[in-house]
Design an enzyme around this catalytic site. Structure first.
Site, PDB file in Angstrom:
ATOM      1  N   GLN A 152       0.987  -1.401   0.350  1.00 36.12           N
ATOM      2  CA  GLN A 152      -0.065   0.019  -0.280  1.00 36.12           C
ATOM      3  C   GLN A 152       0.732   1.475  -0.093  1.00 36.12           C
ATOM      4  OE1 GLN A 152      -2.531  -0.131   3.435  1.00 36.12           O
ATOM      5  NE2 GLN A 152      -3.604  -2.509   2.159  1.00 36.12           N
TER       6      GLN A 152
ATOM      7  N   GLY B  17       0.515   4.574  -4.585  1.00 33.67           N
ATOM      8  CA  GLY B  17       0.049   4.381  -6.069  1.00 33.67           C
ATOM      9  C   GLY B  17      -0.759   3.131  -6.841  1.00 33.67           C
TER      10      GLY B  17
ATOM     11  N   GLY C 204      -3.402   1.644  -5.419  1.00 36.17           N
ATOM     12  CA  GLY C 204      -4.454   1.137  -5.193  1.00 36.17           C
ATOM     13  C   GLY C 204      -4.914   2.103  -6.985  1.00 36.17           C
TER      14      GLY C 204
ATOM     15  N   ILE D 247     -13.963   4.858   0.186  1.00 38.42           N
ATOM     16  CA  ILE D 247     -14.856   6.721  -0.780  1.00 38.42           C
ATOM     17  C   ILE D 247     -13.479   7.043  -0.863  1.00 38.42           C
ATOM     18  CG2 ILE D 247     -16.884   7.448  -0.335  1.00 38.42           C
ATOM     19  CD1 ILE D 247     -17.614   5.899   2.003  1.00 38.42           C
TER      20      ILE D 247
ATOM     21  N   TYR E 201     -13.272   6.184  -4.887  1.00 40.53           N
ATOM     22  CA  TYR E 201     -14.088   5.241  -5.610  1.00 40.53           C
ATOM     23  C   TYR E 201     -13.977   6.440  -6.495  1.00 40.53           C
ATOM     24  CZ  TYR E 201     -13.403   0.663  -3.671  1.00 40.53           C
ATOM     25  OH  TYR E 201     -13.261  -0.653  -3.182  1.00 40.53           O
TER      26      TYR E 201
END
Length: 155
Positions: free
Chosen positions: A86, A89, A91, A123, A126
């Site tokens: 993690q 970048g 993700g 969230i 996304y």
């Protein structure tokens, strides 16, 4: 950086099962063990490994499910980057790859996912990618988000 979305087989199942979610994310997503067991019993779920330079760095599970309005919905049902990979970048990178992959595979107009409303980091990610809450809840009480996609934008 060579990356790949790979199906899970007997050859790579062990490395996928070794992927770990960070402790503070445990409540937000099932372990790969649980996900693979679910995919075993419900063949609509398709689990995949996310690879960077031949190393498994993440996991996703997607599928097509009927909705009560008789349409079929493409769901990005699970998605995480291993805690050891993690903050690099990945993700963002793999979310874009998965969106492209699903659009090409299904020529879909929308991609759905669900998220616990206290999972602020997910969230925010996304939303950056154009997912928005649609007011629905899934059967676990997670809030549903949807992204409109246009197949001609993806090749």
């Amino acid at each position: 950086m060579f990356t790949e979305i790979r199906d899970i087989t007997a050859l790579n199942e062990e490395e996928i099962l070794a992927l770990r979610i960070a402790d503070n994310q445990q409540d937000f997503i099932e372990s790969t063990t649980q996900c693979l067991a679910e995919a075993e019993t419900d063949k609509r779920f398709i689990p995949v490994g996310l690879y960077r330079d031949e190393i498994a760095v993440g996991f996703a599970m997607y599928g097509v499910f009927p909705h009560e309005d008789n349409t079929q919905r493409v769901w990005l049902d699970r998605y995480f980057i291993d805690e050891r990979h993690q903050h690099k970048g990945l993700g963002k990178y793999f979310l874009q790859q998965l969106i492209n992959y699903l659009v090409v595979k299904y020529s879909c107009q929308n991609i759905y996912l669900s998220v616990y409303d206290n999972n602020i980091v997910a969230i925010q990610l996304y939303k950056k990618f154009g997912f928005a809450f649609n007011g629905e809840l899934d059967e676990k009480g997670e809030k549903v988000m949807v992204k409109e996609v246009h197949a001609h934008d993806y090749h």
